[in-house]
Design an enzyme around this catalytic site. Sequence first.
Site, PDB file in Angstrom:
ATOM      1  N   GLU A 180       0.855  -1.188   0.000  1.00 20.36           N
ATOM      2  CA  GLU A 180       0.000   0.000   0.000  1.00 20.36           C
ATOM      3  C   GLU A 180       0.886   1.231   0.000  1.00 20.36           C
ATOM      4  O   GLU A 180       2.003   1.186   0.505  1.00 20.36           O
ATOM      5  CB  GLU A 180      -0.883   0.009   1.261  1.00 20.36           C
ATOM      6  CG  GLU A 180      -1.794  -1.193   1.332  1.00 20.36           C
ATOM      7  CD  GLU A 180      -2.634  -1.256   2.603  1.00 20.36           C
ATOM      8  OE1 GLU A 180      -2.767  -0.240   3.303  1.00 20.36           O
ATOM      9  OE2 GLU A 180      -3.149  -2.355   2.877  1.00 20.36           O
ATOM     10  N   HIS A 212      -5.902   5.153   0.732  1.00 24.04           N
ATOM     11  CA  HIS A 212      -5.842   6.318   1.623  1.00 24.04           C
ATOM     12  C   HIS A 212      -5.009   7.465   1.063  1.00 24.04           C
ATOM     13  O   HIS A 212      -4.843   8.486   1.714  1.00 24.04           O
ATOM     14  CB  HIS A 212      -5.327   5.904   2.999  1.00 24.04           C
ATOM     15  CG  HIS A 212      -6.279   4.984   3.688  1.00 24.04           C
ATOM     16  ND1 HIS A 212      -7.378   5.437   4.382  1.00 24.04           N
ATOM     17  CD2 HIS A 212      -6.345   3.640   3.735  1.00 24.04           C
ATOM     18  CE1 HIS A 212      -8.067   4.409   4.844  1.00 24.04           C
ATOM     19  NE2 HIS A 212      -7.463   3.299   4.463  1.00 24.04           N
ATOM     20  N   LYS A 239     -13.118   6.998  -0.054  1.00 22.01           N
ATOM     21  CA  LYS A 239     -12.497   7.682   1.087  1.00 22.01           C
ATOM     22  C   LYS A 239     -12.301   9.154   0.748  1.00 22.01           C
ATOM     23  O   LYS A 239     -13.251   9.919   0.786  1.00 22.01           O
ATOM     24  CB  LYS A 239     -11.237   6.936   1.468  1.00 22.01           C
ATOM     25  CG  LYS A 239     -11.647   5.574   2.045  1.00 22.01           C
ATOM     26  CD  LYS A 239     -10.576   4.578   2.233  1.00 22.01           C
ATOM     27  CE  LYS A 239     -11.217   3.330   2.849  1.00 22.01           C
ATOM     28  NZ  LYS A 239     -10.411   2.154   2.697  1.00 22.01           N
TER      29      LYS A 239
HETATM   30  C1  LIG Z   1     -10.862   0.754   2.721  1.00 21.53           C
HETATM   31  C2  LIG Z   1      -9.804  -0.006   2.060  1.00 21.53           C
HETATM   32  C3  LIG Z   1     -10.107  -0.882   1.012  1.00 21.53           C
HETATM   33  C4  LIG Z   1     -11.520  -1.209   0.632  1.00 21.53           C
HETATM   34  O1  LIG Z   1     -12.118  -0.171  -0.081  1.00 21.53           O
HETATM   35  P1  LIG Z   1     -13.701  -0.003  -0.073  1.00 21.53           P
HETATM   36  O2  LIG Z   1     -13.964   0.930  -1.185  1.00 21.53           O
HETATM   37  O3  LIG Z   1     -14.067   0.540   1.268  1.00 21.53           O
HETATM   38  O4  LIG Z   1     -14.305  -1.342  -0.295  1.00 21.53           O
HETATM   39  C5  LIG Z   1      -9.056  -1.479   0.352  1.00 21.53           C
HETATM   40  N1  LIG Z   1      -7.777  -1.257   0.723  1.00 21.53           N
HETATM   41  C6  LIG Z   1      -7.462  -0.452   1.740  1.00 21.53           C
HETATM   42  C7  LIG Z   1      -6.026  -0.247   2.109  1.00 21.53           C
HETATM   43  C8  LIG Z   1      -8.453   0.196   2.460  1.00 21.53           C
HETATM   44  O5  LIG Z   1      -8.159   0.959   3.503  1.00 21.53           O
END
Ligand SMILES: *Cc1c(COP(=O)(O)O)cnc(C)c1O
Length: 386
Positions: A180, A212, A239
């Site tokens: 990530e 994020h 997000k």
């Molecule tokens: C929130 C999140 C996801 C999932 O995304 P959604 O759109 O909420 O399903 C995937 N990877 C990471 C690192 C996340 O924080």
Amino acid sequence: MQDLDHRLHGFLDQLDSAGRRRRLRPIEPLDAARVRIGGRELINFSSNDYLGLARHPLLIERAREWTARWGTGSGASRLVTGHLAALEALEARIAAAKGAQAALIFASGWQCNASVLPALLDRELWGDERPAVLTDRLIHASLHMGCQAAGIRQQRFRHNDLAHLAQLLERPGPKLIVTESVFSMDGDRADVAALAALATQADAALYVDEAHATGVLGSNGFGLTVGHAVDLAMGTFSKGLGGFGAYVACSGAMRDYLVNRASGLIYATALPPAVLGAIDAAVELVPSLDPERRRLAERAEFVRRSFAAAGLDTGLSATQIVPVILGDERRTLDAAARLEEAGLLGVAIRPPTVPPGTSRIRFTLSAAHSDADIERLVAETVRVTR
Ligand SMILES: *Cc1c(COP(=O)(O)O)cnc(C)c1O
């Protein structure tokens, strides 16, 4: 079925006695920074709507407009009924923003990770020589889900430890690195340039989740992978972009392959016009939000400095996600409960979401918070953890 019922109750009772039972609760969002819970108004420090876009008039207007024009549902999978021309234009715009040849939109980030990884690791693509999958120790549950669905065993490298990764890359044969750019529970960043260089050198494929970072970081607000050799840069609209859904930015061949192999795309109904409209407006706004991004970064820096001055541990946070690591589960739950009494919502994160002994309150900052909100966050957190 009685046996099933019995087992469910037994399981839940066990969670209860371990203090690990999770519960859903209703809230009412009041504005971009406030929610009402149980009749009380709280400043929200737990939402990932980092720029307050979920309440932005342009997103609301476009969601309305697209709904009025094209309806509330999309009817079927894109492969069955086709997709809106607007969706295709949106993918082209995302690809351009990411500096990639192509982009493909998925219904959610979870669904994207859970289905793109098994597609990438498909036996029909690799035969008996499937890639070794090297994953950062702290990757998101949805990436674990993808690996599990692919039926592979991950080889984990120590968190953000590129020397360890380099060691694992020495093995012969095909390799896939999964990590990530911003880690969700720690708020620290990966060194994407160094990762890309390592991957290129080892001829490994690189998959980076930008959930994020999207909207918040990078030269144009589209994340930290922009300008780097990343085979698949995945990100979400749920997000920082204030909407819902996800994308992968990749090569044209990769996009075509995923259209043929990613079950989360093939067997799921396309996102509805309202959601696509909101995404379209957010993607249009993102490049112009430098002032909001700057404010967010300054606030995060201020909060970290203030916590550190009070002897609180914010780990390696270097983004708008600022955890206060308290270690003990009980202490973390107590602190979160006392914060809530004081009018602040910061969520206690415990194992198994984070490693044992690292329970924390995970605060997320938003450009929609006021200076007074931030000052209250600092003062109350210091008070309840004393
Ligand atoms: C929130 C999140 C996801 C999932 O995304 P959604 O759109 O909420 O399903 C995937 N990877 C990471 C690192 C996340 O924080």
